[in-house]
Design an enzyme around this catalytic site. Structure first.
Site, PDB file in Angstrom:
ATOM      1  N   LYS A 144       0.826  -1.215   0.000  1.00  9.84           N
ATOM      2  CA  LYS A 144       0.000   0.000   0.000  1.00  9.84           C
ATOM      3  C   LYS A 144       0.861   1.268   0.000  1.00  9.84           C
ATOM      4  O   LYS A 144       0.395   2.330  -0.389  1.00  9.84           O
ATOM      5  CB  LYS A 144      -0.959  -0.019   1.178  1.00  9.84           C
TER       6      LYS A 144
HETATM    7  C1  LIG Z   1      -4.295  -4.604   1.000  1.00 12.23           C
HETATM    8  C2  LIG Z   1      -3.448  -5.824   0.776  1.00 12.23           C
HETATM    9  C3  LIG Z   1      -3.779  -6.799  -0.196  1.00 12.23           C
HETATM   10  C4  LIG Z   1      -5.028  -6.724  -1.038  1.00 12.23           C
HETATM   11  O1  LIG Z   1      -5.016  -5.694  -1.981  1.00 12.23           O
HETATM   12  P1  LIG Z   1      -6.387  -5.162  -2.604  1.00 12.23           P
HETATM   13  O2  LIG Z   1      -6.011  -4.007  -3.439  1.00 12.23           O
HETATM   14  O3  LIG Z   1      -7.252  -4.790  -1.429  1.00 12.23           O
HETATM   15  O4  LIG Z   1      -6.974  -6.283  -3.389  1.00 12.23           O
HETATM   16  C5  LIG Z   1      -2.911  -7.867  -0.371  1.00 12.23           C
HETATM   17  N1  LIG Z   1      -1.797  -8.018   0.402  1.00 12.23           N
HETATM   18  C6  LIG Z   1      -1.454  -7.104   1.346  1.00 12.23           C
HETATM   19  C7  LIG Z   1      -0.231  -7.332   2.156  1.00 12.23           C
HETATM   20  C8  LIG Z   1      -2.262  -5.983   1.571  1.00 12.23           C
HETATM   21  O5  LIG Z   1      -1.920  -5.104   2.530  1.00 12.23           O
END
Ligand SMILES: *Cc1c(COP(=O)(O)O)cnc(C)c1O
Length: 485
Positions: A110
């Site tokens: 993120k």
């Molecule tokens: C948020 C997240 C995901 C999922 O991503 P999306 O965009 O919500 O599908 C996968 N792995 C990690 C470590 C995350 O923090």
């Protein structure tokens, strides 16, 4: 290119306005018209650096930003926050290709979007004629709050306040947040669970006048920065000799809210030769069922798994795919209404067929997740986190006959030390911090700098509030001239 609501009940707006507002007023998500997405000239991008690739992608999807302006913002956003200018390295591990998205300040993917969003938001607000400071409010169940704090810290004109449930986050997550530095950040514990914190934030948005915004993943400004690394990975795969230029490349994406994988779809629409997008889920496999049958049904038990960032039963960004593939906002509005009132919907057969021509889906439970971590470690000496392991497992199920697959690696294994340690057959009796040390000793894989010494960093945030007092807390903090110590 204008942005319209997926539900068709709001006027079209500029890309800058879509970023500032976040959510469309009819409850839909701002999305571009499918036919308005331009095709990028790949041969002109192949040799560029990451920031220049990002600039081309950003200005194509957010036309209020020129390419030169976008490049400046990207460079400012990532400078000093990622260890290298190539933000998302592609790792060759035996048979597999892992796209490492976790080298940012909080060791989760993120960061890639949340470092850039503040810069986009600030500039977008200026373009919309707003001179006021923005206050970002976020309720977090753990990872998003920390990534948002790091992204927004010390960005002029913006302050960020994060609420977390006092007893609802892990020791590492709590330590990451309460030690947060920055002159424009506040972190406050809520005496309650995540739902209390989230409801409190929603109430504050309803009660307070303008000047608030959110760092939530429904903001198009959080999605577009993720499109970039599909291009970067593709060019890397060509350079490594894994594919010929022009050949299709598949991607396996550990999926929760459907944001990351939707970014892959947008990369394909921009002209990148994306093969199949493999949607990887844990035991909360609502998307696996949907992509196989066309029936989305959230009426099922919620599982707490070893890959908590994918423990989601309502994948918000799927709404954008439905609109992009059907172009039919009345259809999308009806489906979302049905999801809200009845907990399920099903899409027309023709739309399902279209979706299945681009996506496929697999899921794996916690036992499968641990087995995957163990297997990859044994065979390739590559250490995966629990989310990445779900993606690897889906890539195995997809098979090797369908061309090369890039597995998106979304978090450092050090964020989930207990599960990873036990998956590789090691053991440690201490707390999470001791487990991180044990994992480093056992594997020799270096711990990310931001997690090292976390236990001993000074606590800077000790505020606690009852859910009922959150609004008063925000009013008081907003009235303070400066938060700098
Ligand atoms: C948020 C997240 C995901 C999922 O991503 P999306 O965009 O919500 O599908 C996968 N792995 C990690 C470590 C995350 O923090």
């Amino acid at each position: 290119m204008l942005y319209t609501s997926t539900r068709g009940g709001a006027p079209a707006v500029s890309s800058a306005r879509a970023i500032v507002d976040g959510l469309a007023p009819d409850g839909g998500l701002y999305t571009m018209e499918p036919a308005s997405i331009p095709k990028l000239d790949l041969s002109a991008m192949m040799e560029l650096d990451y920031a220049s690739i990002a600039a081309k992608v950003l200005s194509a999807l957010l036309p209020d930003f020129s390419e030169a302006e976008a490049k400046d913002l990207v460079e400012a956003a990532y400078r000093g926050k990622f260890p290298a200018a190539w933000i998302t390295p592609l790792r060759d591990a035996g048979d597999d290709l892992f796209l490492e998205l976790f080298h940012g300040p909080t060791s989760a993917f993120k960061d890639v979007a949340l470092c850039l969003l503040p810069h986009l938001m600030k500039r977008a607000a200026e373009k919309c004629g707003s001179r006021d400071d923005i206050l970002i409010l976020t309720a977090t169940s753990g990872d998003t709050g920390k990534a948002a704090l790091e992204g927004f810290r010390d960005v002029p004109g913006i302050r960020i306040l994060v609420f977390y449930p006092r007893d609802g986050v892990s020791a590492v997550q709590k330590a990451q947040m309460v030690t947060q530095e920055g002159r424009n950040v506040k972190v406050c514990a809520v005496e309650g669970n995540f739902d209390d914190a989230q409801t409190g934030v929603k109430n504050i948005f309803a009660a307070m006048p303008a000047g608030l915004s959110s760092a939530n993943s429904i903001n198009i400004g959080r999605l577009v920065p993720q499109v970039v690394y599909y291009f970067a990975a593709y060019f890397d795969a060509v350079r490594m000799g894994r594919i010929e230029a022009g050949q299709k490349l598949n991607f396996s994406v550990p999926t929760g809210n459907f944001g990351d994988i939707l970014a892959g779809y947008l990369a394909g629409e921009l002209g990148l030769p994306v093969g199949r997008l493999i949607c990887a889920s844990n035991a909360n496999n609502v998307l696996t069922d949907f992509l196989r049958t066309g029936v989305y049904d959230r009426r099922r038990p919620f599982h707490k798994t070893l890959s908590p960032s994918m423990d989601i039963l309502i994948s918000s960004n799927l709404e954008r795919l439905l609109y992009l593939m059907s172009g039919d906002s009345a259809l999308v509005a009806g489906l979302m209404q049905s999801l809200k009132t009845e907990g399920h919907y099903s899409v027309p057969a023709a739309l399902l067929e279209k979706i299945q021509s681009r996506f496929c889906a697999y899921c794996c439970d916690d036992a499968g997740t641990k087995a995957a971590i163990g297997q990859v470690w044994q065979a390739e000496r590559y250490l995966c986190d629990t989310h990445t392991a779900v993606g690897w497992s889906a890539a195995q199920a997809f098979g090797k006959d369908n061309g090369p697959v890039v597995i998106l690696s979304t978090a450092s294994p050090y964020k989930f030390p207990a599960a990873v340690l036990s998956a590789i057959g090691a053991h440690c009796d201490g707390d999470e911090f001791a487990m991180m040390d044990a994992l480093e000793k056992e594997t020799g894989v270096p711990m990310p700098r931001n997690l090292r010494g976390l236990r001993d960093r000074p606590v800077r945030h000790t505020d606690v509030t009852a859910p009922a007092d959150m609004l008063a807390y925000v009013r008081a903090k907003k009235a303070e001239k400066s938060w700098a110590d």
